[in-house]
Design a protein around this motif. Structure first.
Motif, PDB file in Angstrom:
ATOM      1  N   PHE A  61       0.832  -1.206   0.000  1.00 51.09           N
ATOM      2  CA  PHE A  61       0.000   0.000   0.000  1.00 51.09           C
ATOM      3  C   PHE A  61       0.868   1.258   0.000  1.00 51.09           C
ATOM      4  CE2 PHE A  61      -3.131  -3.037   1.223  1.00 51.09           C
ATOM      5  CZ  PHE A  61      -4.362  -2.493   0.859  1.00 51.09           C
ATOM      6  N   TYR A  62       0.283   2.331  -0.527  1.00 51.77           N
ATOM      7  CA  TYR A  62       0.828   3.671  -0.331  1.00 51.77           C
ATOM      8  C   TYR A  62      -0.027   4.318   0.745  1.00 51.77           C
ATOM      9  CZ  TYR A  62       3.580   3.286  -4.601  1.00 51.77           C
ATOM     10  OH  TYR A  62       4.484   2.890  -5.547  1.00 51.77           O
ATOM     11  N   GLU A  63       0.613   4.694   1.843  1.00 51.16           N
ATOM     12  CA  GLU A  63      -0.110   5.268   2.973  1.00 51.16           C
ATOM     13  C   GLU A  63       0.093   6.780   3.039  1.00 51.16           C
ATOM     14  OE1 GLU A  63      -2.130   3.600   4.695  1.00 51.16           O
ATOM     15  OE2 GLU A  63      -1.501   1.496   4.679  1.00 51.16           O
ATOM     16  N   MET A  64      -0.915   7.468   3.569  1.00 50.96           N
ATOM     17  CA  MET A  64      -0.835   8.908   3.833  1.00 50.96           C
ATOM     18  C   MET A  64      -1.231   9.147   5.283  1.00 50.96           C
ATOM     19  SD  MET A  64      -2.593   9.533   0.264  1.00 50.96           S
ATOM     20  CE  MET A  64      -2.747   7.744   0.215  1.00 50.96           C
ATOM     21  N   PHE A  65      -0.615  10.146   5.897  1.00 52.72           N
ATOM     22  CA  PHE A  65      -0.854  10.414   7.305  1.00 52.72           C
ATOM     23  C   PHE A  65      -1.167  11.892   7.534  1.00 52.72           C
ATOM     24  CE2 PHE A  65       2.019   6.800   7.021  1.00 52.72           C
ATOM     25  CZ  PHE A  65       1.385   5.870   7.839  1.00 52.72           C
ATOM     26  N   PHE A  66      -1.747  12.165   8.702  1.00 48.45           N
ATOM     27  CA  PHE A  66      -2.029  13.535   9.157  1.00 48.45           C
ATOM     28  C   PHE A  66      -2.872  14.294   8.123  1.00 48.45           C
ATOM     29  CE2 PHE A  66       2.049  12.218  11.117  1.00 48.45           C
ATOM     30  CZ  PHE A  66       1.649  12.227  12.447  1.00 48.45           C
ATOM     31  N   GLU A  67      -2.475  15.536   7.826  1.00 47.32           N
ATOM     32  CA  GLU A  67      -3.278  16.373   6.927  1.00 47.32           C
ATOM     33  C   GLU A  67      -3.356  15.780   5.518  1.00 47.32           C
ATOM     34  OE1 GLU A  67      -3.515  21.006   5.308  1.00 47.32           O
ATOM     35  OE2 GLU A  67      -1.845  20.354   6.568  1.00 47.32           O
ATOM     36  N   GLU A 119      -6.292   5.466  20.849  1.00 46.56           N
ATOM     37  CA  GLU A 119      -6.439   6.455  21.906  1.00 46.56           C
ATOM     38  C   GLU A 119      -6.612   7.843  21.279  1.00 46.56           C
ATOM     39  OE1 GLU A 119      -3.319   6.284  24.733  1.00 46.56           O
ATOM     40  OE2 GLU A 119      -3.268   4.078  24.775  1.00 46.56           O
ATOM     41  N   ASP A 120      -7.668   8.533  21.699  1.00 51.71           N
ATOM     42  CA  ASP A 120      -8.004   9.829  21.093  1.00 51.71           C
ATOM     43  C   ASP A 120      -6.837  10.797  21.116  1.00 51.71           C
ATOM     44  OD1 ASP A 120     -10.489   8.894  20.581  1.00 51.71           O
ATOM     45  OD2 ASP A 120     -11.456   9.861  22.311  1.00 51.71           O
ATOM     46  N   ALA A 121      -6.096  10.811  22.214  1.00 51.21           N
ATOM     47  CA  ALA A 121      -5.011  11.785  22.361  1.00 51.21           C
ATOM     48  C   ALA A 121      -3.855  11.507  21.399  1.00 51.21           C
ATOM     49  CB  ALA A 121      -4.504  11.784  23.787  1.00 51.21           C
ATOM     50  N   GLN A 122      -3.731  10.265  20.923  1.00 57.47           N
ATOM     51  CA  GLN A 122      -2.586   9.901  20.077  1.00 57.47           C
ATOM     52  C   GLN A 122      -3.010   9.502  18.664  1.00 57.47           C
ATOM     53  OE1 GLN A 122      -0.471   6.839  22.141  1.00 57.47           O
ATOM     54  NE2 GLN A 122       0.147   8.180  23.831  1.00 57.47           N
ATOM     55  N   GLN A 123      -4.225   9.815  18.285  1.00 48.91           N
ATOM     56  CA  GLN A 123      -4.695   9.395  16.968  1.00 48.91           C
ATOM     57  C   GLN A 123      -3.912  10.087  15.844  1.00 48.91           C
ATOM     58  OE1 GLN A 123      -8.898   9.795  16.458  1.00 48.91           O
ATOM     59  NE2 GLN A 123      -9.354   7.877  17.523  1.00 48.91           N
ATOM     60  N   VAL A 124      -3.549   9.281  14.869  1.00 47.23           N
ATOM     61  CA  VAL A 124      -2.856   9.775  13.672  1.00 47.23           C
ATOM     62  C   VAL A 124      -3.739   9.441  12.480  1.00 47.23           C
ATOM     63  CG1 VAL A 124      -0.837   9.566  12.195  1.00 47.23           C
ATOM     64  CG2 VAL A 124      -0.589   9.435  14.688  1.00 47.23           C
ATOM     65  N   PRO A 125      -4.397  10.447  11.880  1.00 48.80           N
ATOM     66  CA  PRO A 125      -5.239  10.162  10.711  1.00 48.80           C
ATOM     67  C   PRO A 125      -4.419   9.506   9.618  1.00 48.80           C
ATOM     68  CG  PRO A 125      -5.563  12.408  11.489  1.00 48.80           C
ATOM     69  CD  PRO A 125      -4.376  11.866  12.227  1.00 48.80           C
ATOM     70  N   MET A 126      -4.999   8.483   8.975  1.00 46.89           N
ATOM     71  CA  MET A 126      -4.285   7.796   7.911  1.00 46.89           C
ATOM     72  C   MET A 126      -5.278   7.198   6.916  1.00 46.89           C
ATOM     73  SD  MET A 126      -3.024   4.248   9.716  1.00 46.89           S
ATOM     74  CE  MET A 126      -2.462   3.561   8.160  1.00 46.89           C
ATOM     75  N   CYS A 127      -4.784   7.010   5.702  1.00 44.78           N
ATOM     76  CA  CYS A 127      -5.538   6.286   4.683  1.00 44.78           C
ATOM     77  C   CYS A 127      -4.524   5.723   3.705  1.00 44.78           C
ATOM     78  CB  CYS A 127      -6.551   7.190   3.981  1.00 44.78           C
ATOM     79  SG  CYS A 127      -5.822   8.544   3.042  1.00 44.78           S
ATOM     80  N   GLY A 128      -4.960   4.821   2.839  1.00 41.27           N
ATOM     81  CA  GLY A 128      -4.022   4.191   1.913  1.00 41.27           C
ATOM     82  C   GLY A 128      -4.696   3.686   0.662  1.00 41.27           C
ATOM     83  N   VAL A 129      -3.865   3.450  -0.365  1.00 34.61           N
ATOM     84  CA  VAL A 129      -4.362   2.905  -1.630  1.00 34.61           C
ATOM     85  C   VAL A 129      -3.440   1.770  -2.043  1.00 34.61           C
ATOM     86  CG1 VAL A 129      -5.377   5.103  -2.357  1.00 34.61           C
ATOM     87  CG2 VAL A 129      -3.034   4.551  -3.023  1.00 34.61           C
ATOM     88  N   PRO A 130      -3.970   0.710  -2.706  1.00 31.97           N
ATOM     89  CA  PRO A 130      -3.126  -0.411  -3.142  1.00 31.97           C
ATOM     90  C   PRO A 130      -2.089   0.042  -4.156  1.00 31.97           C
ATOM     91  CG  PRO A 130      -5.476  -0.953  -3.277  1.00 31.97           C
ATOM     92  CD  PRO A 130      -5.388   0.515  -3.042  1.00 31.97           C
ATOM     93  N   TYR A 188      -5.480   6.427  -8.716  1.00 33.13           N
ATOM     94  CA  TYR A 188      -5.578   7.342  -7.579  1.00 33.13           C
ATOM     95  C   TYR A 188      -4.679   8.569  -7.780  1.00 33.13           C
ATOM     96  CZ  TYR A 188      -8.125   3.745  -5.006  1.00 33.13           C
ATOM     97  OH  TYR A 188      -9.071   2.842  -4.602  1.00 33.13           O
ATOM     98  N   LEU A 189      -3.528   8.341  -8.372  1.00 30.05           N
ATOM     99  CA  LEU A 189      -2.610   9.445  -8.649  1.00 30.05           C
ATOM    100  C   LEU A 189      -3.265  10.439  -9.607  1.00 30.05           C
ATOM    101  CD1 LEU A 189       0.290  10.470  -8.181  1.00 30.05           C
ATOM    102  CD2 LEU A 189       1.009   9.115 -10.144  1.00 30.05           C
ATOM    103  N   GLY A 190      -3.949   9.908 -10.607  1.00 29.23           N
ATOM    104  CA  GLY A 190      -4.632  10.765 -11.566  1.00 29.23           C
ATOM    105  C   GLY A 190      -5.669  11.653 -10.914  1.00 29.23           C
ATOM    106  N   LYS A 191      -6.431  11.101  -9.971  1.00 29.20           N
ATOM    107  CA  LYS A 191      -7.449  11.904  -9.286  1.00 29.20           C
ATOM    108  C   LYS A 191      -6.822  13.035  -8.482  1.00 29.20           C
ATOM    109  CE  LYS A 191     -11.052   8.351  -8.806  1.00 29.20           C
ATOM    110  NZ  LYS A 191     -11.873   7.586  -7.834  1.00 29.20           N
ATOM    111  N   MET A 192      -5.712  12.733  -7.813  1.00 28.67           N
ATOM    112  CA  MET A 192      -5.070  13.762  -6.996  1.00 28.67           C
ATOM    113  C   MET A 192      -4.522  14.897  -7.872  1.00 28.67           C
ATOM    114  SD  MET A 192      -5.446  12.895  -3.846  1.00 28.67           S
ATOM    115  CE  MET A 192      -4.458  14.221  -3.206  1.00 28.67           C
ATOM    116  N   VAL A 193      -3.861  14.530  -8.967  1.00 29.86           N
ATOM    117  CA  VAL A 193      -3.239  15.544  -9.829  1.00 29.86           C
ATOM    118  C   VAL A 193      -4.305  16.369 -10.544  1.00 29.86           C
ATOM    119  CG1 VAL A 193      -1.758  15.899 -11.835  1.00 29.86           C
ATOM    120  CG2 VAL A 193      -1.108  14.243 -10.088  1.00 29.86           C
TER     121      VAL A 193
END
Length: 880
Positions: free
Chosen positions: A24-30, A49-60, A67-72
């Motif tokens: 996967f290609y992962e993304m974190f935070f903002e 834990e709410d205090a230590q949560q790190v937003p993340m998502c990923g694509v295969p 997915y790259l095309g959509k971002m660009v």
């Protein structure tokens, strides 16, 4: 891991970091929050834990391109961060690096590119004295084709018209500007953001545009000691732009850019210039409403069969030639292809098998190409020998020259055919890339993987014979791997190299060096195969990349041939004819047609028209007639026929003599430009000013309805003055077609011998009109606006009232009762008839009498006297 992520992210501010973790290609935070919104994927967290949560998502990883095309396309820059070492061999966290940065203007991915258009990134650099701007350096580069251009334009009075023309003609997807120059160029950038809504602005560090550094970057890349060979050694500001742009490409791609092998001077000399407004008005590449390709001139002409040919056709429409010799060479080639339809069909058959050679080359050189790209390249190269033969077997001329330029690249075709499997996958790490027979060591590994069991069986048979033990057999388990098993009774007869490994109740298990070697080879064969195939593929890709210059030269020859064949196909399909290119000043078109409008009508419905323009007796044509009659069509088709002739195309006309033109100006139609805060009239005047300031005696000017955005008298005065200026400019005048509803302008013909009146013919029938769409000599007697309103469906009572008001206006300003004539109503007059009283105001002199008083019969030609008589008769009939 997060520490590594943040360190890499810090090195690439302003980008979305696609961070590779396994599959996967992962993304974190903002970045994760932005990507989840744009891509429509789930946003999760690394910690519960709410205090230590790190937003993340990923694509295969295998779905990266989509997915790259959509971002660009959403306007984001994306940094691709890969694992650059084997996780099995890593000590601690796997090492990762950004291998490339993808932006709206810097990409080679097919899903992000329009195969029929170039995708340019543009760099701007400023030459100034204090706060006064002296010149702008421009540079354009299409990463997907290696097309690299440089230009330098002087600035006069702080106006950007020429710069805007150049940038909008190239339509870059991304614009690079030094941080310190953004504020200086704020006005220009604002205008470009309006004209190119999707333009991505990238601010760069000032040092990348510094003269010495930019110059050094270019010299080192091209491995030359001077830029004089590229014709740009004296363009200091242009060099700053080009060097800054190349540095940006090197920084984002992080690889060899050998296929960018030249720097071409983007110049206006030698080309017919069409400004941004005229390109828009003539709908060359996209429609005025909706900005769609379908319905443009390009959509009609584009019968190319390769992406390279389609891009070249678009480029030629935007950069028409002004060289008579080059135009006639193209026309001769088109004529030959038109006459020899069998050869044309055979050439087209080869084009159908050719993929996008330019973009295949760039992907392979940049290290983005996969095995399928190589297969596409192989199939394309297979078509080249026959294509070369077809071009060479033509009479001496442009087609034969293209055949000479075309390198069949037999060596590259043979390399790919011998090395790459036709069914190779898109990914490079899963094997299945290389053909058997290409590499001996790989063949051994493939045999082991495919025939491993048989090899073990063969060894078993061999050891039975050697030991004399008929029941000796080979077994396997996860603990010991492969082993020989014999009964206790037979173990005493085993050869000395049998090594005891395990004792069971009824048997003994042994190994031999040969068995262990075979086991090692079998169990490691898959990993070795994948590694070896990948290494071999990279070697093959590098060998192809080293031939990028040859490959791109051939791609350009194919594109030019496809362009010419497309023009011949259009001439055949649409019944276009060969124009005569003249060095004189006459422009003579017989039965000319509009290339787009005629395609939207049934066959035979379009009405062709003749046009004659010169510098003597037909320099400025005043064209009158009602709306919907076809004035604008005649104007536009004249400009388009001239333009098509200048690209070397046959034209939609029965016959055409086309003089060389330096510029085409159009002022056709108008609408408010609310985004730039300009009214209809302001847009109109800006375009008119551009024409008056820049048109020469070699220009063609198309004007439609000048002055209608303001009051009638102001508009008429402006229109008259503009026409006079064009007719008298520099003592030679400018070839102009001027459509108008101001019938007073027809009187210009009496003041200038080079001005002629024309009109679009109509017929009246039972109070209605029939449009004949035919351009005829002489001015129109009426505008027929009320009849057109009726045809458009305006309610009957409104049409009747409009006719009354028109009659009132023509009779005079006031009624005998002192009431404004325009306000008189038949119904109201009937009601007031009983209380009519003497007028306190004098009656205005009858318009017919006034018209006759202004006429000197001795100054009238027979034709003008006849027109006057018809005008008087028409007025009497109208009064009923």
């Amino acid at each position: 891991m997060l520490r590594q992520y943040l360190e890499i992210k810090e090195q690439h501010p302003g980008t979305i970091l696609f961070y590779r973790m396994g599959d996967f290609y992962e993304m974190f935070f903002e970045d994760a929050e932005i990507a989840s919104r744009v891509l429509g994927i789930t946003l999760t967290s690394r910690s519960r834990e709410d205090a230590q949560q790190v937003p993340m998502c990923g694509v295969p990883y295998h779905a990266l391109t989509g997915y790259l095309g959509k971002m660009v396309k959403a306007g984001y820059r994306v940094a691709i961060c890969e694992q650059v070492e084997d996780p099995k061999q890593a000590k601690g966290i796997v090492r990762r690096e950004v291998v490339r940065v993808v932006t709206p203007g810097v990409t080679t991915d097919e899903q992000l590119l329009d195969e029929k258009s170039n995708t340019f990134v543009c760099a701007l650099a400023v030459s100034r004295k204090g706060q006064k701007l002296l010149a702008l350096g421009l540079s354009f580069l299409d990463l997907s084709t290696g097309n690299f251009l440089i230009s330098e334009l002087p600035l006069s009075d702080g106006r950007y018209e020429t710069v805007i023309d150049e940038i909008t003609r190239m339509q870059p997807a991304e614009l690079l500007v030094a941080e310190e120059e953004v504020e200086l160029l704020a006005d220009l950038l604002d205008q470009l953001s309006v004209l190119l809504p999707g333009l991505c602005l990238t601010k760069r560090h000032d040092s990348t545009f510094e003269r010495h550094q930019a110059h050094t970057t270019l010299l080192e890349h091209f491995q030359v000691s001077s830029l004089a060979g590229f014709g740009c050694d004296g363009l200091d500001t242009g060099i700053r732009a080009a060097g800054g742009l190349l540095a940006y490409i090197q920084e984002t791609q992080k690889t060899e850019l050998s296929y960018i092998s030249s720097l071409r001077l983007l110049t206006r000399s030698g080309f017919l210039i069409i400004d941004e407004s005229s390109r828009r008005n003539l709908e060359l590449t996209e429609t005025l409403i909706g900005n769609r390709r379908q319905g443009s001139v390009l959509s009609v002409l584009d019968l190319t069969l390769t992406p390279m040919g389609a891009r070249l056709l678009r480029q030629q429409l935007l950069f028409p030639l002004q060289d008579k010799g080059r135009i006639e060479r193209r026309l001769a080639a088109v004529a030959l292809l038109l006459e020899d339809s069998l050869r044309r069909r055979d050439i087209q058959a080869q084009f159908k098998g050719i993929y996008d050679l330019e973009r295949l080359c760039s992907r392979l050189v940049l290290g983005h190409g996969n095995a399928r790209d190589m297969s596409s390249l192989k199939f394309s190269l297979a078509c080249l020998p026959e294509l070369k033969k077809l071009l060479m077997n033509t009479p001496a001329g442009l087609l034969q020259d293209l055949g000479l330029e075309l390198d069949p690249l037999f060596d590259l075709h043979d390399l790919i055919a011998q090395a790459i499997r036709d069914d190779a996958p898109v990914t490079l790490r899963e094997g299945g890339l290389i053909r058997e027979g290409f590499h001996a060591e790989l063949d051994e590994l493939l045999v082991l993987l495919r025939d491993g069991k048989q090899l073990v069986a063969n060894l078993e048979a061999k050891e039975r014979q050697r030991s004399g033990i008929a029941k000796l057999k080979v077994g396997y388990n996860k603990v010991f791997g492969y082993y020989f098993e014999v009964s206790h009774a037979q173990k005493g007869t085993l050869p000395e190299d049998f090594i005891r490994k395990q004792t069971l109740a009824n048997a003994e298990r042994f190994i031999t060096p040969e068995l262990k070697e075979l086991e090692e080879r079998i169990t490691t064969a898959q990993d070795k195969r994948l590694t070896l195939e990948y290494e071999l593929f990279l070697q093959i890709r590098e060998r192809i990349a080293q031939q990028s210059t040859r490959l791109l030269k051939t791609a350009h020859a194919v594109a030019r041939a496809d362009f010419l064949v497309s023009l011949a196909e259009a001439a055949d399909r649409y019944q276009y004819n060969k124009p005569c290119i003249s060095e004189g000043d006459a422009l003579i078109i017989r039965e000319g047609r509009h290339p787009v409008i005629e395609r939207s009508l049934e066959a035979g419905r379009f009405v062709p028209n003749d046009v004659h323009l010169d510098q003597e007796a037909h320099e400025l044509l005043i064209i009158t007639g009602p709306n919907m009659a076809g004035k604008s069509t005649v104007l536009r088709q004249t400009a388009l026929i001239v333009l098509l002739a200048h690209i070397g195309s046959f034209v939609p006309a029965a016959q055409a003599e086309i003089c060389l033109v330096d510029r085409i100006f159009t002022r056709v139609g108008a609408m408010d430009d609310l985004r730039r805060g300009q009214s209809t009239f302001m847009v109109e005047m800006n375009e008119t000013a551009n024409i008056l300031n820049n048109a020469t005696e070699r220009s063609l000017v198309i004007l439609d309805e000048i002055g209608r955005g303001t009051s009638t008298y102001d508009g008429l005065a402006i229109a008259w003055a503009v026409a006079e200026d064009l007719a008298e400019k520099n003592g030679r005048g400018v070839k102009t077609m001027f459509a108008t509803h101001y019938h007073e302008l027809t009187d210009l013909a009496t003041t200038q011998q080079r001005i002629r009146n024309y009109s679009i013919a109509v017929r009246e029938h039972k109070g209605s009109i029939i449009f004949l769409h035919k351009l005829v000599q002489g001015a129109a007697s009426r505008s027929y606006g009320i009849q057109v309103a009726a045809l458009a469906g305006v309610p009957k009572q409104v049409v009747q009232r409009a006719q009354e008001i028109l009659t009132n206006i023509e009779r005079g300003e006031f009624t005998p009762t002192g009431e404004p004539t325009i306000a008189v109503s038949t119904k109201k007059a009937q009601r007031q008839q009983a209380v009519c009283q003497l007028s306190l105001f004098p009656t205005k002199e009858d318009i017919l009498c006034q018209r006759l008083k202004d006429v000197d019969p001795d100054d009238l030609s027979p034709k003008q006297a006849q027109d006057l008589l018809y005008e008087m008769i028409e007025e009497v009939r109208r009064r009923g």
